[in-house]
Write a protein that holds these residues in place. Structure first.
Motif, PDB file in Angstrom:
ATOM      1  N   LEU A  71       0.845  -1.188   0.000  1.00  0.00           N
ATOM      2  CA  LEU A  71       0.000   0.000   0.000  1.00  0.00           C
ATOM      3  C   LEU A  71       0.881   1.240   0.000  1.00  0.00           C
ATOM      4  N   TYR A  73       0.750   4.771   0.685  1.00  0.00           N
ATOM      5  CA  TYR A  73      -0.227   5.436   1.547  1.00  0.00           C
ATOM      6  C   TYR A  73      -0.018   6.956   1.524  1.00  0.00           C
ATOM      7  N   TYR A 142      -3.388   4.041  -1.625  1.00  0.00           N
ATOM      8  CA  TYR A 142      -4.327   4.233  -0.515  1.00  0.00           C
ATOM      9  C   TYR A 142      -4.346   5.715  -0.164  1.00  0.00           C
ATOM     10  N   THR A 255     -11.225  -3.886   3.337  1.00  0.00           N
ATOM     11  CA  THR A 255     -10.107  -3.604   2.431  1.00  0.00           C
ATOM     12  C   THR A 255      -9.319  -4.875   2.146  1.00  0.00           C
TER      13      THR A 255
END
Length: 269
Positions: A71, A73, A142, A255
């Motif tokens: 991810l 982020y 994300y 998720t």
């Protein structure tokens, strides 16, 4: 006539304040630089990235395990990596990789945040993650709150596996309009993060998470982003969720299930 002139002067003053000072009300950086170990996290390293203009950015990185995705982020307007330690730990504990970028002014990163800088720095973070050996088809963007603007702009430009948006805004104009409806915000605010417009260029699978009780970015804005998005897409609305408390209401489980198709790829080292 004097009263009218006074009112016009006050209005112009507010317009100038919005034009030159709107970033003071948009970004709330916590500049404290905290090492991952000091935050109680193991297996995460702090890395430095050189932005296009030479600014040093600080990120936290944990490689994925068992072939799971990483991810990338992007945080909201008031967070840094240390503030998100519980989330990072949860993601890491499930074997997912995390590359958490501290935007300019946050978490030890230099410079001052703007939309132009944040989007450019998102590209730099992506390129750095690729350089660390993460395949493009294992990177999930994300975007949290304001960070949804970075995630969507990057997804429109770079190959990724999927996108997850948490409490996405349509634009900063729409968020501010209920309070400052009397100002021509579209002419005054530079950093607009128009997610609703940019999402149309995203073609990878999309998951949107939003709280029905969100008082910062109302859920109807997230639903508008969802309607503007291409298939495949899915939205999860948490009836008791506010702003960014979704992990307390099962958001990570949703998720994790969404990311299950990317659970068996090339393991990153």
């Amino acid at each position: 006539m004097e009263i009218i002139a006074w009112l016009i002067a006050v209005y112009v003053a507010f317009c100038l304040l919005a034009l030159f000072g709107h970033r003071w009300f948009m970004y709330f950086p916590d500049a404290t630089r905290v090492a991952p170990a000091a935050a109680g996290l193991d297996g995460i390293e702090e890395v430095e990235i050189a932005a296009e203009d030479g600014t040093t950015l600080v990120a936290w990185y944990a490689p994925a395990k068992d072939g799971k995705p990483t991810l990338l982020y992007f945080h909201g307007n008031g967070a840094n990596a240390a503030n998100r330690t519980p989330r990072i730990r949860t993601i890491q504990d499930d074997g997912f990789g995390v590359f958490y970028l501290n935007n300019r002014g946050y978490g030890g990163s230099g410079g001052t945040p703007t939309e132009e800088h944040n989007v450019a720095d998102a590209r730099a973070a992506y390129d750095h993650l690729i350089g660390l050996g993460a395949p493009a088809d294992s990177i999930v963007l994300y975007g949290e709150s304001l960070g949804s603007g970075q995630a969507v702009r990057l997804a429109a430009e770079k190959p990724v596996a999927a996108v997850v948006l948490e409490a996405p805004l349509t634009s900063t104009i729409d968020v501010a309009r209920p309070i400052y409806f009397w100002l021509p915000l579209g002419l005054l605010i530079t950093d607009q993060y128009n997610v609703e417009r940019a999402i149309g260029s995203v073609t990878v699978p999309l998951l949107i998470l939003h709280g029905a009780q969100d008082a910062v970015i109302p859920v109807d804005l997230g639903q508008r982003v969802y309607r503007a998005a291409n298939e495949p897409k899915h939205i999860e609305v948490f009836p008791q969720g506010g702003h960014l408390d979704f992990f307390d209401h099962g958001a990570w489980e949703k998720t994790r299930a969404f990311l299950a198709p990317w659970g068996h790829g090339s393991t990153q080292q």
